[in-house]
Design a protein around this motif. Structure first.
Motif, PDB file in Angstrom:
ATOM      1  N   GLN A   1       0.818  -1.212   0.000  1.00 30.04           N
ATOM      2  CA  GLN A   1       0.000   0.000   0.000  1.00 30.04           C
ATOM      3  C   GLN A   1       0.854   1.265   0.000  1.00 30.04           C
ATOM      4  O   GLN A   1       0.348   2.368   0.165  1.00 30.04           O
ATOM      5  N   GLY A   2       2.166   1.101  -0.163  1.00 32.90           N
ATOM      6  CA  GLY A   2       3.066   2.251  -0.213  1.00 32.90           C
ATOM      7  C   GLY A   2       3.400   2.837   1.147  1.00 32.90           C
ATOM      8  O   GLY A   2       3.798   3.987   1.251  1.00 32.90           O
ATOM      9  N   LEU A   3       3.250   2.025   2.191  1.00 32.82           N
ATOM     10  CA  LEU A   3       3.514   2.471   3.556  1.00 32.82           C
ATOM     11  C   LEU A   3       4.642   1.665   4.171  1.00 32.82           C
ATOM     12  O   LEU A   3       4.984   0.581   3.700  1.00 32.82           O
ATOM     13  N   THR A   4       5.193   2.189   5.247  1.00 38.01           N
ATOM     14  CA  THR A   4       6.217   1.496   6.016  1.00 38.01           C
ATOM     15  C   THR A   4       5.692   1.302   7.427  1.00 38.01           C
ATOM     16  O   THR A   4       5.189   2.242   8.041  1.00 38.01           O
TER      17      THR A   4
ATOM     18  N   TRP B   1       3.828   2.398  14.039  1.00 34.15           N
ATOM     19  CA  TRP B   1       3.470   3.561  13.236  1.00 34.15           C
ATOM     20  C   TRP B   1       3.474   3.178  11.770  1.00 34.15           C
ATOM     21  O   TRP B   1       4.313   2.397  11.327  1.00 34.15           O
ATOM     22  N   LEU B   2       2.540   3.756  11.034  1.00 37.46           N
ATOM     23  CA  LEU B   2       2.499   3.619   9.583  1.00 37.46           C
ATOM     24  C   LEU B   2       2.954   4.935   8.992  1.00 37.46           C
ATOM     25  O   LEU B   2       2.443   5.994   9.370  1.00 37.46           O
TER      26      LEU B   2
ATOM     27  N   GLN C   1       1.145   8.324   9.043  1.00 35.94           N
ATOM     28  CA  GLN C   1      -0.204   8.167   8.516  1.00 35.94           C
ATOM     29  C   GLN C   1      -1.179   7.645   9.566  1.00 35.94           C
ATOM     30  O   GLN C   1      -2.225   7.120   9.219  1.00 35.94           O
ATOM     31  N   CYS C   2      -0.833   7.784  10.841  1.00 39.85           N
ATOM     32  CA  CYS C   2      -1.702   7.303  11.906  1.00 39.85           C
ATOM     33  C   CYS C   2      -1.568   8.237  13.110  1.00 39.85           C
ATOM     34  O   CYS C   2      -0.899   9.260  13.043  1.00 39.85           O
ATOM     35  N   ASP C   3      -2.180   7.865  14.196  1.00 38.08           N
ATOM     36  CA  ASP C   3      -2.119   8.623  15.440  1.00 38.08           C
ATOM     37  C   ASP C   3      -0.653   8.783  15.866  1.00 38.08           C
ATOM     38  O   ASP C   3       0.090   7.808  15.885  1.00 38.08           O
TER      39      ASP C   3
ATOM     40  N   GLU D   1      -6.279  -3.875  11.527  1.00 37.94           N
ATOM     41  CA  GLU D   1      -7.596  -3.381  11.133  1.00 37.94           C
ATOM     42  C   GLU D   1      -7.475  -2.286  10.073  1.00 37.94           C
ATOM     43  O   GLU D   1      -8.221  -2.264   9.099  1.00 37.94           O
ATOM     44  N   ARG D   2      -6.513  -1.413  10.228  1.00 36.69           N
ATOM     45  CA  ARG D   2      -6.323  -0.323   9.275  1.00 36.69           C
ATOM     46  C   ARG D   2      -5.845  -0.843   7.917  1.00 36.69           C
ATOM     47  O   ARG D   2      -6.288  -0.382   6.876  1.00 36.69           O
TER      48      ARG D   2
END
Length: 70
Positions: A19-22, A40-41, A49-51, A62-63
């Protein structure tokens, strides 16, 4: 960390990469630390990309996948 947890974490890392995330994990070793065991994303440019306080492994799953594993 058990073998099952490591397998789950690696599977989520691959899913995030697609999804292009780490997916990164807190390096804290003190269980009393606020961010101990948090994830962390981040996008490819390093933007979180998260809290900012991080997510649990269940929240990450879940995300990324839409539903938690049972």
């Amino acid at each position: 960390m058990s073998t099952n947890e490591k397998v789950r974490e690696n599977r989520l890392r691959r899913s995030a990469a697609r999804q292009g995330l780490t997916l990164t994990r807190s390096r804290r070793r003190d269980p009393r630390a606020v961010d101990f065991g948090r994830y962390w994303l981040a996008s490819s440019d390093g933007e979180i990309q998260c809290d900012p306080e991080g997510l649990t492994i269940d929240q990450v799953e879940e995300r990324l996948l839409g539903t938690p594993e049972e």
